[in-house]
Design a protein around this motif. Structure first.
Motif: not given
Length: 227
Positions: A8, A14-15, A21-25
């Motif tokens: 990551s 991705v979300k 993983a609550q949001n895209e990174r």
């Protein structure tokens, strides 16, 4: 870095790719597009991360965690490691093809014990950094400073952890200094502490008491706080 955390951090996700993983990174490699990315201790990457890193270097594309489409990123990669990566290749811990890609230019930084002329200016730097971080000033008196520098450049000062040792040493002295003034007593206690740490090396905890008793008298031994 290993596992999902390394994936990551480097390649993004991705979300919903994994728990938390609550949001895209975007990840470091995507964020470094058209720039330079420095990865320290690259030899600690696991086999999967090494394989993805190789593809990112060669093809300028990679797959974020949980994604089904590649993303692209054109970046220059600089990598650092605390031991020779060729040894990792021989031991089967580091990919030979990735090493070949990274080994275009190699610069070996000498250990602090081999460039002791850097200790004095960095002593002042570490004191300033302590003051900025802790919001309190700390200075040496002349005798204490001279005593510390004589020890710091002596052959027995091995600086096993390089600048991490120096930074920790200054932090301890500045923290323990009476009224922010590092005196000779504070320096002597720190010299004792460093001597014990370096002599102990990778010894088991049980050997520490023996080493202490060999090099310190009981009074000084009892005064050392090995934090």
């Amino acid at each position: 870095l290993r596992g999902d955390q390394a994936m990551s951090t480097l390649f993004g996700h991705v979300k919903g790719a994994f728990t938390g993983a609550q949001n895209e990174r975007a990840g470091l490699m995507k964020s470094a597009n058209k720039g330079v990315l420095f990865l320290d201790e690259i030899g600690e990457l696991g086999p999967d991360e090494q394989a993805m890193c190789l593809r990112a270097i060669e093809e300028k594309r990679f797959l974020p965690v949980g994604a089904d489409q590649d993303v692209t990123s054109d970046f220059q990669l600089l990598a650092g490691n605390n031991r020779d990566l060729s040894i990792g290749v021989k031991e089967g811990k580091f990919r030979e093809d990735l090493f070949a890609r990274l080994n275009l230019w190699t610069f070996q930084l000498p250990a602090l014990r081999d460039r002791k002329e850097d200790i004095e200016p960095n002593l002042e730097f570490e004191l300033r950094r302590f003051s900025e971080r802790e919001g309190q000033n700390a200075t040496f008196n002349k005798e204490a400073r001279d005593l510390y520098l004589r020890f710091a450049v002596a052959p027995e000062a091995t600086w096993r952890a390089n600048f991490r040792d120096l930074s920790a040493s200054v932090t301890r002295m500045a923290t323990l200094a009476p009224l922010g003034r590092i005196n000779e007593e504070t320096v002597r206690d720190e010299i004792d502490r460093l001597t014990v740490l370096w002599r102990a090396g990778a010894a088991q905890f049980g050997d520490g008491e023996r080493i202490l008793s060999e090099i310190l008298d009981p009074d000084r031994r009892n005064r050392i706080d090995m934090f």
